[in-house]
Design a protein around this motif. Structure first.
Motif, short mmCIF file in Angstrom:
data_model
loop_
_atom_site.label_atom_id
_atom_site.label_comp_id
_atom_site.label_asym_id
_atom_site.label_seq_id
_atom_site.Cartn_x
_atom_site.Cartn_y
_atom_site.Cartn_z
N VAL A 128 0.86 -1.18 0.00
CA VAL A 128 0.00 0.00 0.00
C VAL A 128 0.90 1.23 0.00
CG1 VAL A 128 -1.83 1.26 1.21
CG2 VAL A 128 -1.78 -1.24 1.28
N ALA A 129 0.56 2.21 -0.84
CA ALA A 129 1.26 3.49 -0.85
C ALA A 129 0.37 4.53 -0.19
CB ALA A 129 1.61 3.91 -2.27
N LEU A 130 0.93 5.28 0.75
CA LEU A 130 0.18 6.29 1.48
C LEU A 130 0.93 7.61 1.44
CD1 LEU A 130 0.46 3.46 3.43
CD2 LEU A 130 -1.49 4.55 4.49
N GLY A 131 0.17 8.70 1.40
CA GLY A 131 0.75 10.03 1.50
C GLY A 131 0.38 10.65 2.83
N PRO A 132 0.73 11.90 3.06
CA PRO A 132 0.36 12.57 4.31
C PRO A 132 -1.13 12.54 4.59
CG PRO A 132 1.97 13.88 3.11
CD PRO A 132 1.56 12.77 2.18
N GLU A 133 -1.93 12.45 3.51
CA GLU A 133 -3.39 12.44 3.66
C GLU A 133 -3.95 11.05 3.91
OE1 GLU A 133 -2.71 11.03 -0.40
OE2 GLU A 133 -1.78 12.52 0.89
N GLY A 134 -3.16 9.99 3.73
CA GLY A 134 -3.64 8.63 3.94
C GLY A 134 -3.40 7.72 2.76
N PRO A 135 -4.08 6.57 2.70
CA PRO A 135 -3.82 5.58 1.65
C PRO A 135 -4.18 6.09 0.26
CG PRO A 135 -5.08 4.62 3.47
CD PRO A 135 -5.07 6.09 3.68
N ARG A 136 -3.35 5.71 -0.71
CA ARG A 136 -3.56 6.11 -2.09
C ARG A 136 -3.81 4.92 -3.02
NH1 ARG A 136 1.61 10.27 -2.41
NH2 ARG A 136 0.62 12.05 -1.36
N THR A 137 -2.90 3.97 -3.00
CA THR A 137 -2.97 2.88 -3.97
C THR A 137 -2.52 1.56 -3.35
OG1 THR A 137 -0.71 3.32 -4.74
CG2 THR A 137 -2.51 4.40 -5.94
N VAL A 138 -2.85 0.48 -4.05
CA VAL A 138 -2.36 -0.86 -3.71
C VAL A 138 -1.68 -1.42 -4.96
CG1 VAL A 138 -2.92 -3.17 -2.87
CG2 VAL A 138 -4.33 -1.21 -2.17
N THR A 139 -0.47 -1.93 -4.81
CA THR A 139 0.28 -2.48 -5.93
C THR A 139 0.52 -3.97 -5.72
OG1 THR A 139 1.38 -0.38 -6.39
CG2 THR A 139 2.43 -2.37 -7.25
N PHE A 140 0.26 -4.75 -6.77
CA PHE A 140 0.53 -6.18 -6.81
C PHE A 140 1.71 -6.40 -7.75
CE2 PHE A 140 -3.84 -5.51 -5.78
CZ PHE A 140 -4.21 -6.51 -4.89
N ALA A 141 2.75 -7.10 -7.29
CA ALA A 141 3.94 -7.30 -8.11
C ALA A 141 4.40 -8.75 -7.98
CB ALA A 141 5.05 -6.36 -7.67
N THR A 142 4.83 -9.32 -9.10
CA THR A 142 5.21 -10.73 -9.07
C THR A 142 6.21 -11.06 -10.15
OG1 THR A 142 4.32 -12.99 -9.09
CG2 THR A 142 3.36 -11.43 -10.64
N ARG A 143 6.94 -12.13 -9.94
CA ARG A 143 7.74 -12.73 -11.01
C ARG A 143 6.78 -13.57 -11.84
NH1 ARG A 143 12.79 -17.00 -10.28
NH2 ARG A 143 13.25 -17.21 -12.51
N LEU A 144 6.50 -13.12 -13.04
CA LEU A 144 5.41 -13.69 -13.83
C LEU A 144 5.62 -15.17 -14.14
CD1 LEU A 144 4.77 -10.70 -16.24
CD2 LEU A 144 3.33 -11.47 -14.34
N SER A 145 6.85 -15.60 -14.29
CA SER A 145 7.10 -17.00 -14.62
C SER A 145 6.74 -17.95 -13.48
CB SER A 145 8.56 -17.21 -15.01
OG SER A 145 9.43 -16.88 -13.93
N SER A 146 6.58 -17.38 -12.27
CA SER A 146 6.24 -18.22 -11.11
C SER A 146 4.75 -18.21 -10.80
CB SER A 146 7.00 -17.72 -9.88
OG SER A 146 6.48 -16.48 -9.42
N LEU A 147 3.96 -17.48 -11.60
CA LEU A 147 2.56 -17.25 -11.27
C LEU A 147 1.66 -18.26 -11.97
CD1 LEU A 147 0.86 -15.06 -9.71
CD2 LEU A 147 0.43 -14.04 -11.95
N GLU A 148 0.84 -18.97 -11.19
CA GLU A 148 -0.17 -19.83 -11.77
C GLU A 148 -1.46 -19.06 -12.03
OE1 GLU A 148 -2.65 -23.97 -10.80
OE2 GLU A 148 -0.87 -23.44 -9.62
N ARG A 149 -1.84 -18.20 -11.05
CA ARG A 149 -3.00 -17.34 -11.21
C ARG A 149 -2.79 -16.12 -10.31
NH1 ARG A 149 -4.59 -21.79 -8.36
NH2 ARG A 149 -5.42 -22.74 -10.26
N PRO A 150 -3.38 -14.97 -10.66
CA PRO A 150 -3.15 -13.75 -9.86
C PRO A 150 -3.53 -13.88 -8.40
CG PRO A 150 -4.05 -13.19 -12.00
CD PRO A 150 -4.11 -14.69 -11.91
N SER A 151 -4.54 -14.66 -8.08
CA SER A 151 -4.95 -14.79 -6.68
C SER A 151 -3.90 -15.47 -5.82
CB SER A 151 -6.28 -15.53 -6.57
OG SER A 151 -6.18 -16.84 -7.10
N ASP A 152 -2.85 -16.03 -6.44
CA ASP A 152 -1.73 -16.55 -5.65
C ASP A 152 -1.10 -15.45 -4.80
OD1 ASP A 152 -2.13 -19.00 -6.84
OD2 ASP A 152 -0.43 -18.83 -8.23
N LEU A 153 -1.28 -14.20 -5.23
CA LEU A 153 -0.72 -13.08 -4.48
C LEU A 153 -1.48 -12.79 -3.19
CD1 LEU A 153 -0.04 -10.78 -7.55
CD2 LEU A 153 1.71 -11.56 -5.94
#
Length: 286
Positions: free
Chosen positions: A181-206
């Motif tokens: 989660v990325a937050l600024g002085p005002e609070g939460p802004r975004t959520v980032t999902f990052a992965t090594r794609l060759s190891s991923l069977e499906r996104p929900s593995d995250l």
């Protein structure tokens, strides 16, 4: 000296574990670090070894050469063990969530720190850390036309005058899967999902790497559960693109996903195995 705020973590760390988070920070927040009069980054809870702080310094200085990094640890023995690794631009201090550094940091990175805390404690920690961040810097003359305060959809970079950034998240032991989660002085802004794609069977593995604020909300009726469900469906629909490689399948998946979800970055970041979504779309329901 008052007792530092927080509790000692397990301290588990490995070299290069936080590379995905660091690359994202350098790309999206590098301009803010360059604008700052005294760009200061804090590696909060760096663990039993100082590798992540050393790596953060190297990666941030590639984007903003004047950046200085302070590693903060609540365990004084870890601080003492890290001192031989101090160098130009990198120091280590004993402390916790009070962030004992002069001034207000342009960046606080807290990776794998809140995992051991209760969900109910997260909001207070976020509030305390956000209050320590630097305020926004003036935008360039004329401002940024059309800016909404979120990252640019084409570059993923945050606009001017966003202020300091808190990045809080969790990753696996060798950094193949990471959610923050990325937050600024005002609070939460975004959520980032990052992965090594060759190891991923499906996104929900995250899902197993969701930060503490979201990991217990991956249940029917919660937005993050619906997002991961739709992510898996889009991934399955993009299966024909797998013949061109996992990267092309991922890009196609996100192009479809953004029809229903507020994706806040573009293909430059997607190619890295990332996707960033507005916090308000995934925030837990009260």
């Amino acid at each position: 000296m008052a007792r530092p705020l927080g509790t000692v973590t397990r301290g588990t760390t490995n070299p290069n574990r936080l590379r995905r988070m660091d690359r994202w920070i350098a790309a999206t927040h590098g301009a803010e670090l360059r604008r700052a009069a005294t760009p200061l980054a804090v590696d909060l809870g760096y663990g039993a070894a100082p590798w992540t702080a050393l790596e953060l310094l190297r990666r941030l200085r590639a984007a903003a050469p004047r950046t200085e990094v302070v590693g903060v640890e609540i365990d004084p023995a870890r601080v003492a063990a890290a001192q031989p690794y101090a160098c130009d631009g990198l120091t280590f201090r004993h402390g916790g969530f009070e962030v004992p550094v002069p001034g207000r940091p342009t960046l606080i990175r807290a990776a794998n720190v809140l995992r051991q805390y209760d969900e109910e404690e997260v909001a207070a920690v976020w509030e305390r850390l956000c209050a320590r961040l630097a305020p926004g810097t003036p935008p360039p003359p004329g401002g940024l036309p059309g800016s909404t305060g979120g990252p640019s959809a084409s570059t993923g970079r945050l606009p001017a005058s966003t202020g300091g950034l808190l990045v809080e998240g969790t990753c696996d032991e060798i950094g193949r899967r990471h959610v923050w989660v990325a937050l600024g002085p005002e609070g939460p802004r975004t959520v980032t999902f990052a992965t090594r794609l060759s190891s991923l069977e499906r996104p929900s593995d995250l899902a197993e790497r969701l930060p503490k604020a979201l990991i217990h909300r991956n249940v029917p009726g919660e937005p993050v559960h619906a997002f991961l469900r739709d992510f898996d469906r889009a991934w399955a629909a993009a299966a024909p693109y797998a013949s061109y490689g996992a990267r092309q399948r991922w890009i196609r998946t996100i192009r479809d996903l953004r029809a229903d979800w507020p994706v806040r970055d573009g293909v430059t970041r997607w190619r890295q195995g990332e996707v960033t979504v507005a916090w308000e779309a995934l925030a837990p329901r009260t």
